[in-house]
Design a protein around this motif. Structure first.
Motif, mmCIF file in Angstrom:
data_model
loop_
_atom_site.group_PDB
_atom_site.id
_atom_site.type_symbol
_atom_site.label_atom_id
_atom_site.label_comp_id
_atom_site.label_asym_id
_atom_site.label_seq_id
_atom_site.Cartn_x
_atom_site.Cartn_y
_atom_site.Cartn_z
ATOM 1 N N LEU A 89 -10.465 -8.636 9.594
ATOM 2 C CA LEU A 89 -9.348 -7.752 9.934
ATOM 3 C C LEU A 89 -8.338 -7.736 8.809
ATOM 4 O O LEU A 89 -7.921 -8.795 8.333
ATOM 5 C CB LEU A 89 -8.684 -8.244 11.230
ATOM 6 C CG LEU A 89 -7.369 -7.578 11.635
ATOM 7 C CD1 LEU A 89 -7.585 -6.102 11.967
ATOM 8 C CD2 LEU A 89 -6.739 -8.309 12.824
ATOM 9 N N ALA A 90 -7.945 -6.561 8.382
ATOM 10 C CA ALA A 90 -6.870 -6.410 7.400
ATOM 11 C C ALA A 90 -5.835 -5.461 7.967
ATOM 12 O O ALA A 90 -6.152 -4.310 8.283
ATOM 13 C CB ALA A 90 -7.411 -5.874 6.076
ATOM 14 N N LEU A 91 -4.612 -5.951 8.114
ATOM 15 C CA LEU A 91 -3.507 -5.124 8.599
ATOM 16 C C LEU A 91 -2.558 -4.883 7.432
ATOM 17 O O LEU A 91 -1.843 -5.789 6.995
ATOM 18 C CB LEU A 91 -2.777 -5.824 9.750
ATOM 19 C CG LEU A 91 -1.464 -5.186 10.223
ATOM 20 C CD1 LEU A 91 -1.652 -3.723 10.592
ATOM 21 C CD2 LEU A 91 -0.873 -5.960 11.378
ATOM 22 N N LEU A 92 -2.564 -3.661 6.923
ATOM 23 C CA LEU A 92 -1.714 -3.292 5.793
ATOM 24 C C LEU A 92 -0.397 -2.780 6.360
ATOM 25 O O LEU A 92 -0.261 -1.621 6.738
ATOM 26 C CB LEU A 92 -2.412 -2.246 4.927
ATOM 27 C CG LEU A 92 -3.840 -2.618 4.497
ATOM 28 C CD1 LEU A 92 -4.393 -1.566 3.541
ATOM 29 C CD2 LEU A 92 -3.896 -4.013 3.898
ATOM 30 N N ASN A 93 0.558 -3.680 6.415
ATOM 31 C CA ASN A 93 1.806 -3.420 7.125
ATOM 32 C C ASN A 93 3.012 -3.304 6.217
ATOM 33 O O ASN A 93 4.066 -2.817 6.638
ATOM 34 C CB ASN A 93 2.029 -4.559 8.133
ATOM 35 C CG ASN A 93 3.340 -4.447 8.858
ATOM 36 O OD1 ASN A 93 3.507 -3.632 9.751
ATOM 37 N ND2 ASN A 93 4.315 -5.267 8.455
ATOM 38 N N ALA A 94 2.898 -3.739 4.971
ATOM 39 C CA ALA A 94 4.067 -3.746 4.087
ATOM 40 C C ALA A 94 4.607 -2.331 3.891
ATOM 41 O O ALA A 94 3.858 -1.391 3.626
ATOM 42 C CB ALA A 94 3.695 -4.354 2.733
ATOM 43 N N GLY A 95 5.909 -2.209 4.029
ATOM 44 C CA GLY A 95 6.558 -0.913 3.834
ATOM 45 C C GLY A 95 8.058 -1.098 3.817
ATOM 46 O O GLY A 95 8.578 -2.095 4.305
#
Length: 266
Positions: A89-95
């Protein structure tokens, strides 16, 4: 294999979460770790990650410091993870979100949002997809926003980045349909963070980061493409979004009491 059918569990490998220093990312790391995931947590500050590790269950959170705008570092993190574990699982959350009105438009501020919110996701997607496609399985999730459904006041650049991410995930879903990799787009409503605290308008259905994380983790464990919350707010925005442009702009200005020349309270 459909991208909607494969639901990953801690038995399938480890998780990676970017933007883990605060807000939704931090709360989601803790939720995943407490649900028996081993989570690699990425943020720019090592001190923030140390504090996060101390708060989580022993051995479940592993620091992987880095800036998502650094493509080489993101590739190195994924290489470090996959040398030891399958990346399930990869959650790309940076923003980042900086409110910016037309009369205060600043190209440098806009550039920081474009780079973090879009290039940052792209820098992570590259090594993640290479790893997941090679192993024939995995789940990629990207945090966008309901602000990407249509433009919102004070958020021309932010809405633009999130609209791009929604389309980005839709297109990738078509490409990944036969490759064994699932993709989700996460569209939260208003969540209490340092960034949203600067908003000069009432935020309906405001949620805490932990409430948001609870819905994200639950959504990741179900089939489907979009994870959005609160449901009522998403439905309202989608319905208003069906209006023609002129009507949509008039309605949003009216319901937010928007006057583009008003100044925020000091």
């Amino acid at each position: 294999m459909s991208v909607f059918s494969k639901i990953m569990t801690p038995d399938d490998g480890v998780a990676w979460v970017t933007g883990a220093s605060g807000g939704i990312g931090r709360a989601t790391v803790l939720r995943l770790a407490n649900a028996d995931w081993t989570v690699y947590a990425t943020a720019r500050g090592s001190a923030d990650l140390d504090q996060l590790i101390a708060e989580g269950p022993a051995g479940r959170i592993i620091a992987a410091a880095g800036d998502v705008t650094d493509a080489d570092r993101m590739a190195a993190i994924v290489a470090e993870i996959t040398a030891q574990h399958p990346l399930a699982l990869a959650l790309l959350n940076a923003g980042i979100y900086t409110p910016m009105r037309a009369n205060d438009f600043d190209a440098a501020t806009a550039s920081r949002m474009w780079r973090t919110n879009l290039e940052g996701v792209s820098n992570c997607t590259d090594p993640v997809l290479k790893a997941m496609i090679a192993q024939g399985t995995g789940h990629l999730a990207v945090t966008a926003s309901v602000a990407g459904y249509r433009g919102l006041p004070d958020a021309a650049v932010y809405s633009g980045t999130k609209a791009a991410l929604i389309a980005y995930c839709e297109a990738l879903a078509m490409d990944l349909a036969d490759l064994g990799v699932r993709i989700s787009v996460i569209n939260p409503g208003f969540v209490e963070t340092q960034a949203t605290s600067t908003n000069a308008f009432d935020m309906p259905f405001l949620m805490t980061p932990d409430q948001a994380a609870q819905r994200i983790v639950a959504g990741l464990g179900k089939s489907g493409f979009e994870i959005t919350f609160p449901k009522r707010f998403s439905l309202i925005l989608r319905t208003i979004g069906l209006l023609p442009n002129r009507a949509y702009i008039a309605v949003i200005r009216a319901v937010t009491g928007w006057n583009g020349t008003d100044k925020r309270d000091d």
